[in-house]
Write an enzyme that holds these catalytic residues in place. Structure first.
Site, short mmCIF file in Angstrom:
data_model
loop_
_atom_site.label_atom_id
_atom_site.label_comp_id
_atom_site.label_asym_id
_atom_site.label_seq_id
_atom_site.Cartn_x
_atom_site.Cartn_y
_atom_site.Cartn_z
N PHE A 38 43.17 8.15 60.99
CA PHE A 38 43.48 6.78 61.41
C PHE A 38 44.34 6.12 60.34
O PHE A 38 43.98 6.10 59.16
CB PHE A 38 42.17 5.99 61.61
CG PHE A 38 41.34 6.54 62.73
CD1 PHE A 38 41.46 6.03 64.02
CD2 PHE A 38 40.44 7.57 62.51
CE1 PHE A 38 40.70 6.54 65.06
CE2 PHE A 38 39.68 8.09 63.55
CZ PHE A 38 39.81 7.57 64.82
N VAL A 76 39.98 7.48 57.48
CA VAL A 76 40.85 6.32 57.66
C VAL A 76 41.60 6.10 56.35
O VAL A 76 41.00 6.11 55.28
CB VAL A 76 40.02 5.06 57.99
CG1 VAL A 76 40.91 3.86 58.23
CG2 VAL A 76 39.09 5.30 59.18
N CYS A 77 42.90 5.86 56.45
CA CYS A 77 43.71 5.60 55.25
C CYS A 77 43.19 4.34 54.56
O CYS A 77 43.16 3.25 55.15
CB CYS A 77 45.17 5.43 55.63
SG CYS A 77 46.22 4.97 54.23
N VAL A 78 42.79 4.48 53.31
CA VAL A 78 42.17 3.38 52.58
C VAL A 78 43.13 2.20 52.39
O VAL A 78 42.73 1.05 52.54
CB VAL A 78 41.59 3.85 51.23
CG1 VAL A 78 42.67 4.36 50.30
CG2 VAL A 78 40.78 2.76 50.57
#
Length: 127
Positions: A38, A76-78
């Protein structure tokens, strides 16, 4: 080993965000190896505080159910998550934010995680 990587960049309220879930379900039901990442507005899918009216399916909860059913990882991309007000406890502490709101089993990871998913046998589908 061949696998399909679903790169979800659309909000869970967007038609394509919903299509990502449908595609993942179909592929997994057919026994295919699926990875998901994501990114961008797709990070909104991991927000546990996002409310949805009862007459509309909650895409986030459907992803959680799919992950539990198939042991699917939900990274999920931080940086894109933080930019959209989504954080886990570690990043909330690190950035002096008041609380966390990541819906388990979604988890925040670095963008390098996406790079590790991609190899010569990867079929990439972006939503």
């Amino acid at each position: 080993m061949t696998h399909t990587l679903l790169l979800v960049t659309k909000s869970p309220h967007d038609r394509q965000g919903k299509e990502a879930l449908t595609t993942a379900t179909t592929l997994l039901d057919n026994g295919e190896r699926v990875l998901v990442f994501f990114y961008g507005d797709g990070a909104y899918t991991a927000n546990r505080l996002m409310w949805q009216s009862a007459d509309v399916p909650n895409i986030s909860h459907l992803w959680v159910a799919l992950a539990k059913r198939y042991g699917l990882d939900l990274p999920v991309c931080v940086s894109t998550a933080l930019a959209r007000g989504i954080t886990d406890a570690d990043n909330a502490h690190r950035h002096s934010l008041d609380g966390e709101n990541v819906l388990p089993p979604f988890r925040l990871v670095g963008l390098s995680h996406l790079a590790l998913y991609i190899d010569d046998d990867t079929k990439l589908i972006q939503f």
